[in-house]
Structures are given as C-alpha cells and as structure tokens.
Motif scaffolding. Structure first.
Motif, short mmCIF file in Angstrom:
data_model
loop_
_atom_site.label_atom_id
_atom_site.label_comp_id
_atom_site.label_asym_id
_atom_site.label_seq_id
_atom_site.Cartn_x
_atom_site.Cartn_y
_atom_site.Cartn_z
N ALA A 1 0.83 -1.21 0.00
CA ALA A 1 0.00 0.00 0.00
C ALA A 1 0.86 1.26 0.00
CB ALA A 1 -0.94 0.00 1.20
N ALA A 2 1.96 1.24 0.76
CA ALA A 2 2.86 2.40 0.78
C ALA A 2 3.48 2.62 -0.59
CB ALA A 2 3.95 2.20 1.84
N ARG A 3 3.90 1.54 -1.25
CA ARG A 3 4.48 1.66 -2.60
C ARG A 3 3.43 2.14 -3.60
NH1 ARG A 3 6.56 -3.12 -0.75
NH2 ARG A 3 5.18 -4.40 -2.08
N GLU A 4 2.20 1.66 -3.43
CA GLU A 4 1.11 2.08 -4.31
C GLU A 4 0.87 3.58 -4.17
OE1 GLU A 4 -3.57 1.36 -4.09
OE2 GLU A 4 -2.48 -0.46 -4.63
N TYR A 5 0.83 4.06 -2.92
CA TYR A 5 0.65 5.49 -2.68
C TYR A 5 1.76 6.30 -3.35
CZ TYR A 5 1.43 9.97 -0.45
OH TYR A 5 1.69 11.31 -0.25
N LEU A 6 3.00 5.90 -3.14
CA LEU A 6 4.13 6.66 -3.70
C LEU A 6 4.08 6.66 -5.22
CD1 LEU A 6 6.93 5.53 -1.24
CD2 LEU A 6 5.91 7.82 -1.41
N HIS A 7 3.67 5.54 -5.81
CA HIS A 7 3.56 5.48 -7.27
C HIS A 7 2.44 6.39 -7.78
CE1 HIS A 7 3.66 3.84 -11.33
NE2 HIS A 7 2.34 3.84 -11.26
N LEU A 8 1.28 6.29 -7.19
CA LEU A 8 0.15 7.11 -7.65
C LEU A 8 0.39 8.59 -7.39
CD1 LEU A 8 -2.87 4.88 -6.63
CD2 LEU A 8 -1.92 5.23 -8.93
N ASP A 9 1.05 8.91 -6.29
CA ASP A 9 1.36 10.31 -6.01
C ASP A 9 2.36 10.86 -7.03
OD1 ASP A 9 0.99 12.58 -4.07
OD2 ASP A 9 3.18 12.37 -4.03
N ALA A 10 3.30 10.02 -7.44
CA ALA A 10 4.30 10.44 -8.44
C ALA A 10 3.72 10.46 -9.84
CB ALA A 10 5.52 9.52 -8.38
N ASN A 11 2.58 9.79 -10.04
CA ASN A 11 1.94 9.69 -11.36
C ASN A 11 0.47 10.08 -11.24
OD1 ASN A 11 4.14 8.21 -13.06
ND2 ASN A 11 4.05 7.12 -11.10
N PRO A 12 0.20 11.37 -10.98
CA PRO A 12 -1.18 11.77 -10.70
C PRO A 12 -2.15 11.51 -11.86
CG PRO A 12 0.26 13.69 -10.91
CD PRO A 12 1.14 12.48 -10.89
N GLN A 13 -1.64 11.49 -13.09
CA GLN A 13 -2.54 11.18 -14.21
C GLN A 13 -3.11 9.77 -14.08
OE1 GLN A 13 -0.27 11.99 -17.78
NE2 GLN A 13 -1.04 14.08 -17.90
N GLU A 14 -2.30 8.85 -13.62
CA GLU A 14 -2.77 7.47 -13.46
C GLU A 14 -3.86 7.41 -12.38
OE1 GLU A 14 0.19 4.39 -13.11
OE2 GLU A 14 1.42 5.37 -14.64
N HIS A 15 -3.65 8.13 -11.30
CA HIS A 15 -4.66 8.14 -10.24
C HIS A 15 -5.96 8.74 -10.76
CE1 HIS A 15 -6.62 9.46 -6.43
NE2 HIS A 15 -6.38 8.19 -6.19
N ARG A 16 -5.86 9.84 -11.47
CA ARG A 16 -7.07 10.48 -12.03
C ARG A 16 -7.76 9.55 -13.01
NH1 ARG A 16 -8.03 15.99 -11.55
NH2 ARG A 16 -9.02 15.93 -13.60
N LEU A 17 -7.00 8.81 -13.81
CA LEU A 17 -7.61 7.87 -14.76
C LEU A 17 -8.36 6.76 -14.02
CD1 LEU A 17 -4.84 7.63 -17.46
CD2 LEU A 17 -7.19 8.42 -17.82
N LEU A 18 -7.81 6.30 -12.90
CA LEU A 18 -8.52 5.31 -12.09
C LEU A 18 -9.85 5.87 -11.60
CD1 LEU A 18 -5.66 3.82 -9.89
CD2 LEU A 18 -6.97 2.62 -11.65
N LEU A 19 -9.82 7.11 -11.14
CA LEU A 19 -11.05 7.74 -10.65
C LEU A 19 -12.06 7.92 -11.78
CD1 LEU A 19 -9.49 10.33 -8.19
CD2 LEU A 19 -10.57 8.15 -7.63
N TRP A 20 -11.60 8.36 -12.95
CA TRP A 20 -12.49 8.52 -14.09
C TRP A 20 -13.08 7.16 -14.49
CZ3 TRP A 20 -14.81 12.71 -15.26
CH2 TRP A 20 -14.19 13.95 -15.17
N THR A 21 -12.27 6.12 -14.44
CA THR A 21 -12.75 4.78 -14.80
C THR A 21 -13.87 4.36 -13.85
OG1 THR A 21 -10.58 4.18 -15.68
CG2 THR A 21 -12.05 2.37 -15.12
#
Length: 188
Positions: free
Chosen positions: A81-101
C-alpha cells in the motif's frame, strides 16, 4: 523517410493520457488529442478504432506501468500500500484515470482481460492468505481490497485536503502512515 508508426501510436497514448486524466472519457475530445499528439484524427482512429478503445488502451498502459513499478506482496500488504501510494502520487494522471474509470462504472475498461485477471489473482492470493491465517478475515477480501485502496488514495482524494505539492519527507511520512494503517487492518 517513412514515419515510425510505433512512435506515432506512443505520442497518441501520451496525449490521450493527459486529455483523459483532465476531462474523463465523456469530456475528452479526439481533436485535442490528435493536435497534441501531432497526428491526424484518421491515424488515431486507424490505431484505436474509437474513443473508448483509446481510453482502454491508455488505462491498460498505465496499469502495465503500475504492475512493473509496484510489486504486489500478499505477505506485506502494508508495504504494498505504501508503494502504491508513492507510485500514484508520483503519477497523478494514473490516479485520475482510475477515478475517471470508476466514474464511468468500469464500462470503459470492459474487456480489459489482463486487468481483470490481475485483480482476480490478487484477490485469490488474499483469500488464500485469509484461509491460512496470515491476514485478518474480519472483512471480506473485496472489502479489504477496497479499504486498502481507500487508505492508499486518502491524501489525494479526501475532501478539504490540500492537494498541493509536498516535499519528499512528507511523502515518506504519509507512506509510513499508510503502511502502518494497512498492517493494522490486515493483522489477524
């Protein structure tokens, strides 16, 4: 010299990631993607067929990069979970795409068998870990899976949270808190 088709396709995916992360599937415009990618709309449709297929390709590309960057470890879900957070925080477009999905109801990635297979594999690993007493069975696997993602993305989505830039020390502090929270949640 003939243009490189793979380079054009890659430019389209990069431009589409930016457009979809900003506007979602419904609000994204193919003409803006084409202009940003320096490609014709005809080329875009030739490679991807339609806007939904392009969205799916962008989500699948991000998911593949996520899998490569964030190894899943059922025996250390807190660290995951910590690694997931750091990845999504470093790649905000990916997080936003997950939310849009999610806002699309998941229909935009219908047929993305690789994504569904990986998620099913992870859920099965968690169910086996529950059966073996390695992680808590207080919650169903689906509930646990959802809560872990909620904890992971809390600083990026909580109402009233300051989504502005933070320094590396704050990122690490948050990752540490996420790791501890998920460990507590999963401890049998």
């Amino acid at each position: 010299m003939k243009p490189d088709a793979s380079a054009t396709r890659a430019r389209i995916v990069v431009a589409a990631r930016a457009e979809f992360s900003e506007h979602g599937l419904a609000g994204a415009r193919v003409d803006r993607i084409a202009v940003s990618a320096k490609a014709s709309k005809e080329r875009l449709y030739a490679y991807f067929g339609d806007k939904e297929a392009l969205f799916r390709a962008v989500v699948e590309d991000g998911f593949a990069r996520f899998l490569e960057s964030v190894p899943f470890t059922v025996d250390d879900l807190g660290g995951y979970a910590a690694r997931e957070y750091l990845h999504l925080d470093a790649n905000p477009q990916e997080h936003r795409l997950l939310l849009w999905t999610q806002l699309q109801g998941g229909t935009a990635v219908a047929g993305a068998d690789d994504i569904h297979a990986v998620i099913a594999e992870r859920r099965n690993a968690m169910a086996a870990a529950q059966q073996n007493g390695l992680i808590s069975d207080t919650f169903t696997v689906d509930d646990l899976f959802t809560m872990i993602f909620g904890i992971t993305s809390a600083w990026m989505t909580a109402p009233g949270s300051d989504c502005g830039p933070v320094d590396d020390a704050e990122h690490q502090r948050r990752a540490s808190k996420i790791e501890a929270a998920v460990r507590r949640l999963c401890t049998p």
